[in-house]
Design a protein around this motif. Structure first.
Motif, PDB file in Angstrom:
ATOM      1  N   MET A   1       0.415  -0.954   0.309  1.00 21.01           N
ATOM      2  CA  MET A   1       0.448  -0.163  -0.154  1.00 21.01           C
ATOM      3  C   MET A   1       0.847   1.107  -0.109  1.00 21.01           C
ATOM      4  SD  MET A   1      -2.936  -1.030   2.339  1.00 21.01           S
ATOM      5  CE  MET A   1      -4.382   0.107   2.502  1.00 21.01           C
ATOM      6  N   ALA A   2       1.876   1.042  -0.791  1.00 21.49           N
ATOM      7  CA  ALA A   2       2.968   2.340  -0.775  1.00 21.49           C
ATOM      8  C   ALA A   2       2.373   2.938  -1.855  1.00 21.49           C
ATOM      9  CB  ALA A   2       4.133   1.993  -0.769  1.00 21.49           C
TER      10      ALA A   2
ATOM     11  N   ARG B   1      10.036  -4.506   9.405  1.00 20.20           N
ATOM     12  CA  ARG B   1      10.231  -5.413   7.796  1.00 20.20           C
ATOM     13  C   ARG B   1       9.355  -5.872   7.071  1.00 20.20           C
ATOM     14  NH1 ARG B   1      14.067  -4.374  10.475  1.00 20.20           N
ATOM     15  NH2 ARG B   1      16.137  -5.101  10.714  1.00 20.20           N
ATOM     16  N   PHE B   2       8.483  -4.922   8.312  1.00 17.87           N
ATOM     17  CA  PHE B   2       7.435  -4.425   7.142  1.00 17.87           C
ATOM     18  C   PHE B   2       6.585  -3.417   7.151  1.00 17.87           C
ATOM     19  CE2 PHE B   2       4.507  -7.649   4.112  1.00 17.87           C
ATOM     20  CZ  PHE B   2       3.656  -7.149   3.866  1.00 17.87           C
ATOM     21  N   LEU B   3       6.087  -2.317   6.241  1.00 18.41           N
ATOM     22  CA  LEU B   3       5.200  -2.291   6.837  1.00 18.41           C
ATOM     23  C   LEU B   3       3.928  -1.389   5.633  1.00 18.41           C
ATOM     24  CD1 LEU B   3       7.755   1.181   8.296  1.00 18.41           C
ATOM     25  CD2 LEU B   3       6.437  -0.456   9.500  1.00 18.41           C
ATOM     26  N   ALA B   4       2.999  -1.384   5.870  1.00 14.02           N
ATOM     27  CA  ALA B   4       2.006  -0.935   4.970  1.00 14.02           C
ATOM     28  C   ALA B   4       0.753   0.310   5.216  1.00 14.02           C
ATOM     29  CB  ALA B   4       0.876  -1.799   5.754  1.00 14.02           C
ATOM     30  N   GLY B   5       0.748   0.935   4.307  1.00  9.86           N
ATOM     31  CA  GLY B   5      -0.364   2.073   3.973  1.00  9.86           C
ATOM     32  C   GLY B   5       0.934   2.889   5.149  1.00  9.86           C
ATOM     33  N   ASP B   6      -0.041   3.413   5.183  1.00  9.25           N
ATOM     34  CA  ASP B   6       0.080   4.711   6.089  1.00  9.25           C
ATOM     35  C   ASP B   6       1.480   4.667   6.916  1.00  9.25           C
ATOM     36  OD1 ASP B   6      -1.853   6.541   5.701  1.00  9.25           O
ATOM     37  OD2 ASP B   6      -3.106   6.596   7.240  1.00  9.25           O
TER      38      ASP B   6
ATOM     39  N   MET C   1      -3.224  -5.359  10.085  1.00  6.10           N
ATOM     40  CA  MET C   1      -3.862  -3.977  10.180  1.00  6.10           C
ATOM     41  C   MET C   1      -6.443  -4.008  10.189  1.00  6.10           C
ATOM     42  SD  MET C   1      -2.203  -1.571   7.545  1.00  6.10           S
ATOM     43  CE  MET C   1      -2.385   0.362   8.856  1.00  6.10           C
ATOM     44  N   ALA C   2      -6.310  -4.978  10.747  1.00 12.00           N
ATOM     45  CA  ALA C   2      -7.317  -5.798  10.762  1.00 12.00           C
ATOM     46  C   ALA C   2      -7.764  -4.472  12.497  1.00 12.00           C
ATOM     47  CB  ALA C   2      -8.657  -6.796  11.229  1.00 12.00           C
ATOM     48  N   ARG C   3      -8.816  -4.681  12.227  1.00  8.85           N
ATOM     49  CA  ARG C   3      -9.013  -3.811  14.067  1.00  8.85           C
ATOM     50  C   ARG C   3     -10.902  -3.672  14.389  1.00  8.85           C
ATOM     51  NH1 ARG C   3      -8.469   0.123   9.729  1.00  8.85           N
ATOM     52  NH2 ARG C   3     -10.778   0.995   9.452  1.00  8.85           N
TER      53      ARG C   3
END
Lengths: 309, 309
Positions: free
Chosen positions: A93-94, A114-119, B93-95
């Motif tokens: 989600m970059a 090691r893994f980042l999503a979105g914001d 990122m489930a909430r």
């Protein structure tokens, strides 16, 4: 071991009038990666630089030219892995950056994650000084047209069109391997869909004890099959050649899921593996002065390049 | 093959006054999963039901009781895999839902995707009728206290505390295996951090030809090492027993990265593997009328349970 940089520009169909542009793109990427390796001695730099060329090229589904979500936005996946340290970085989600592969490298080198999503990924991009592009800067006429066609036809086969996911694998003279993969994903995908490209062991893996792999094709199948891991397990445990390994694993995946894909790989001895079960896959590699390239099955064009290119 | 359901409740430290509650939780989960398998004949239902028990239990870091991001929110990762079809579903990122594991199953069964993040996952949750809880409904006093302590101490070792990630593996009488893993991740994590739990091949994998695995511990290391895939490769290609495989792979990971973890696994013959390089790991399994449980190294409490429990 001969230093080598091998890239792909996606597996699937390529329109006849685009073949030359696609070949030129993968060749330029292989050359840029090779040059980076000679200059810095780093396979990791080589795969990053090679993928950056393809991310900036409108003919590939990564960075500029990425296909669009159902809402018409660009959401990109990427991962990079350094086989000498089993280090990796991944983003999903970059958006609004030209080079997700460099952001994946930042995740690896600048954070404890090691893994980042979105914001979360975008926050890192801002902190690390990535140029944040205006909304729609990555959207092309071609990707808008693809989305339109997808919405009209509404088939389940939306992955199997140009432009393609991109990736690179490399080995340096010391036997260090690296891999990188970057993509815009599927035309018309739901926002938040994660493909195989950012998944270590699926779309990307690198381990000096076995080799480096980058995959392209039907992401959901590649993820379920853990494609890159299965290739390297055959090299590691069964003493397969890397070409045998990519052929057997990809044939098995295609038979099992009725979904196609492509693989490029370099094993820890510097041998290459290139295979696809799609109609076409664009690939190129540089090794010494030889620059190889192909799109069709069995094709292998060779040209001799100067060090100055 | 004896039908078996094996669960874990995380690897790390467990406060002495919590040990009995944690043991009770994993035993209840194993029993609930076993009952679901007897009733439905499905290993997939067994692992889902077992994990749901632990997601609803405040003593574990999954669903209710999940640890908090740096902003004090709950963001959950989960994945589930059916080894008979190599089918999987993953969410990150489930909430605001109690059971991310069931949402992961929905991704697998109700969409053309296999991994959804954030808003995309939540849209599916709403469409599929998941109860959307009020903001902060999953936040506990204990998780708020952990975040406070983390922010004061600001160490890099935030994963190594209770409560723990949860997971389950199961095999049915026909040799079908399944695996499931669910977690709130790391206390104080950046929003958008993806751990190993939703990654097939890292935190979770299941394949009838090899076995089923669920991992817990330092997520970044498990992801880099592709922990579950490496375990199953040794079973598949080197004819390791599953216990040998989990021991060797986890010891190697711990030596390589100086980071600890835990594994539970069942191979395709129904043999069990249980191992951890942390101080403690809570686990339990039911096989026939025997209910086994342990927390410390070498511990194996057995009790006989009625079918009516």
């Amino acid at each position: 071991i001969l230093p080598t940089v091998l890239v792909h520009g996606g597996a699937g169909h390529i329109d006849a009038d685009k073949v030359e542009c696609v070949k030129l793109g993968v060749k330029q990427a292989a050359q840029r990666g090779y040059k980076a390796m000679l200059e810095t001695g780093s396979a990791l730099n080589a795969v990053e630089q090679a993928v950056m060329v393809l991310e900036a090229d409108i003919h590939f589904n990564a960075g500029y030219g990425s296909v669009l979500t159902e809402n018409g936005n660009v959401e990109m996946d990427a991962s990079i892995m350094d086989g000498s340290r089993l280090e990796g970085g991944c983003v999903t989600m970059a958006r609004s950056i030209m080079h997700p592969i460099s952001l994946a490298r930042c995740v690896m080198e600048k954070t404890n994650y090691r893994f980042l999503a979105g914001d979360g990924a975008m926050r890192l991009a801002k902190e690390e000084g990535f140029e944040i592009l205006p909304k729609n800067a990555l959207v092309t006429e071609a990707s808008q047209k693809l989305l339109k066609v997808f919405k009209i036809s509404n088939t389940d086969t939306h992955f199997n069109v140009v432009p393609g996911t991109v990736g690179a694998v490399a080995i340096d003279a010391g036997g260090n391997v690296a891999a990188a993969t970057s993509t815009g994903g599927l035309t018309g995908k739901l926002s938040g869909r994660v493909g195989d490209s950012p998944i270590l062991g699926a779309g990307t893996y690198a381990d000096n004890e076995a080799g480096a792999v980058s995959a392209t094709g039907h992401g959901e199948s590649i993820m379920r099959y853990n494609l890159s891991s299965r290739v390297l397990a055959l090299v590691r445990h069964k003493n397969y050649s890397i070409q045998q390994a990519v052929e057997e694993v990809l044939q098995n995946m295609t038979a099992h899921f009725k979904q196609t894909g492509g693989l490029i790989a370099i094993d820890h001895r510097g041998q290459l593996g290139i295979y696809f079960t799609t109609e076409l896959m664009s690939w190129a590699y540089q090794q010494g002065k030889e620059l190889h390239c192909g799109v069709e099955f069995g094709e292998d064009e060779v040209e001799i390049v100067d060090d100055d290119t």
